[in-house]
Scaffold this active site. Structure first.
Site: not given
Length: 420
Positions: A22, A115, A163
């Site tokens: 993912k 999230c 990231v």
């Protein structure tokens, strides 16, 4: 909202085929916006976040279809705004901004959702694009970026390893004039995969996987075919599933070289592990795991996305294990749920002290974020009695058919639709 109903305890054993990552497929799909010719992306997992991304690319004017592979033709993109109704469910949407401003000179993305773990501001993305010459304003809940002409290469030093921001800068810099150097870049395998994808289309990126990435700008990107790297977190999750249930497993279609830190901890916990080029086997020989000490850190350290699964391992292990979370705050939301199943643990700021117990008992628990919810499902597999895991839409965001794969290993798990 769907729930999982899990009946335990089960010793999990068998084989599982790992899906594409993912966390590589998402940035690669967004990076396809940079290409002026069609691209084919293979090994893309079937996940809610992927569906959302495909829908978003479609709204921007790209032609997107899925038949085994995902095909993206961004040659006719003519809308440069990613709207709130799609972005609100998924933080990754910010990755549309860099490609849009790099190729079309303009882009806007609604501030993201996803999230609920800790503070994940988009500041580092904005900082990077500004360094490349974009003008950025925040208004009406949107991040709006523009540039006159092309972006310009720059020497960018990241003050924090990110990231997401590394992906944004690297993607945008592929079409900038001149050379861009990113210092203190993230080193995750998914960064390497995104760079390899862009290079397949004609980009000139070197150094991905190290903390210094160099991008020589090119005038345009063409088409190509690319296969997404296997999901190291899904692999790790299934390895832990076998370890906590004192079982055995073979994970196929995976990349052992992306999991060094996780495999080292599983060996320390007493697992017998063998690896091949694209497979990993784990066998507990019926034994209970031993507690391990884990400290999360950026790659190649121990991944934060495996922390919840190792919390569970420590909570059913022999001895006491300490887990320290250094990447995200507020990432122990699974621990109180596991305590309701009979686990013994104390949380002290960013550390959880796990006292191993011999068995857990089924209970009604609630998923709070993607990886935490996976650990609750695994807990249900090994607990005595029935466990109901609520709010599993979190799991669907990141695991491709987790219940089918667990069932193939012997788990007694079913998805209960809300109206039943």
């Amino acid at each position: 909202m769907d729930k999982f109903r899990v009946q335990g305890p089960t010793r999990l054993a068998g084989e599982v085929t790992i899906s594409g990552a993912k966390n590589a497929a998402l940035p690669i799909l967004f990076a396809a916006l940079l290409a002026e010719e069609p691209v084919e992306i293979q090994n893309v997992p079937k996940l809610r976040d992927i569906d959302t991304t495909m829908k978003l690319l479609g709204q921007l004017g790209a032609r997107v279809e899925r038949n085994g592979s995902v095909h993206v033709d961004a040659s006719n993109v003519n809308v440069f705004c990613a709207p709130y109704d799609l972005v609100k469910t998924m933080r990754a949407s910010i990755w549309a901004l860099g490609p849009l401003v790099a190729r079309f000179g303009q882009g806007q993305v609604s501030l993201p959702g996803g999230c609920a773990i800790g503070a994940r501001p988009v500041d580092l993305h904005i900082y990077g694009l500004e360094q490349l010459g974009a003008q950025i304003v925040l208004e009406e809940g949107y991040v709006k970026a523009t540039v006159d002409g092309r972006l310009k290469g720059a020497h960018i030093v990241m003050d924090k390893v990110s990231v997401g921001a590394t992906v944004t800068i690297m993607s945008a810099a592929t079409l900038a004039e001149g050379t861009t150097i990113i210092e203190n870049a993230a080193r995750e395998p998914e960064i390497v995969d995104t760079a390899n994808f862009l290079n397949t289309l004609g980009a000139k990126i070197s150094g991905a996987g190290s903390d210094k990435i160099t991008i020589e700008g090119v005038a345009r990107l063409g088409g190509g075919v690319y296969r997404v790297v296997p999901d190291r977190i899904e692999t790790g999750t299934f390895l832990v599933a076998a370890a906590v249930s004192r079982g055995q497993i073979i994970c196929r279609n995976t990349r052992p070289d992306t999991l060094d830190a996780v495999l080292a901890k599983l060996r320390e916990a007493g697992a017998e592990i063998e690896i091949g080029e694209d497979w990993i086997s784990l066998d507990m020989h019926g034994k209970r795991p031993k507690a391990v000490t884990v400290r999360t850190s950026p790659h190649p350290g121990f991944p934060t996305d495996m922390q919840a699964q190792f919390s569970l391992l420590n909570l059913v292990a022999e001895g006491t294990g300490v887990i320290t979370e250094t990447i995200f705050e507020n990432r122990f939301m699974h621990v109180p749920e596991l305590i309701r199943m009979g686990a013994q643990a104390e949380i002290e700021s960013n550390t959880v002290i796990c006292h191993g117990v011999d068995k857990l008992s089924g209970a009604q628990v609630m998923a709070t974020d993607l990886r935490a919810s996976a650990s609750l499902v695994l807990a249900g597999c090994i607990a005595e009695g029935v466990t109901i895991v609520d709010r599993i839409y979190h799991i669907d965001r990141g695991y491709d058919r987790i219940e089918d794969k667990l069932r193939a290993l012997g788990a007694n798990i079913e998805r209960v639709k809300e109206h039943e």
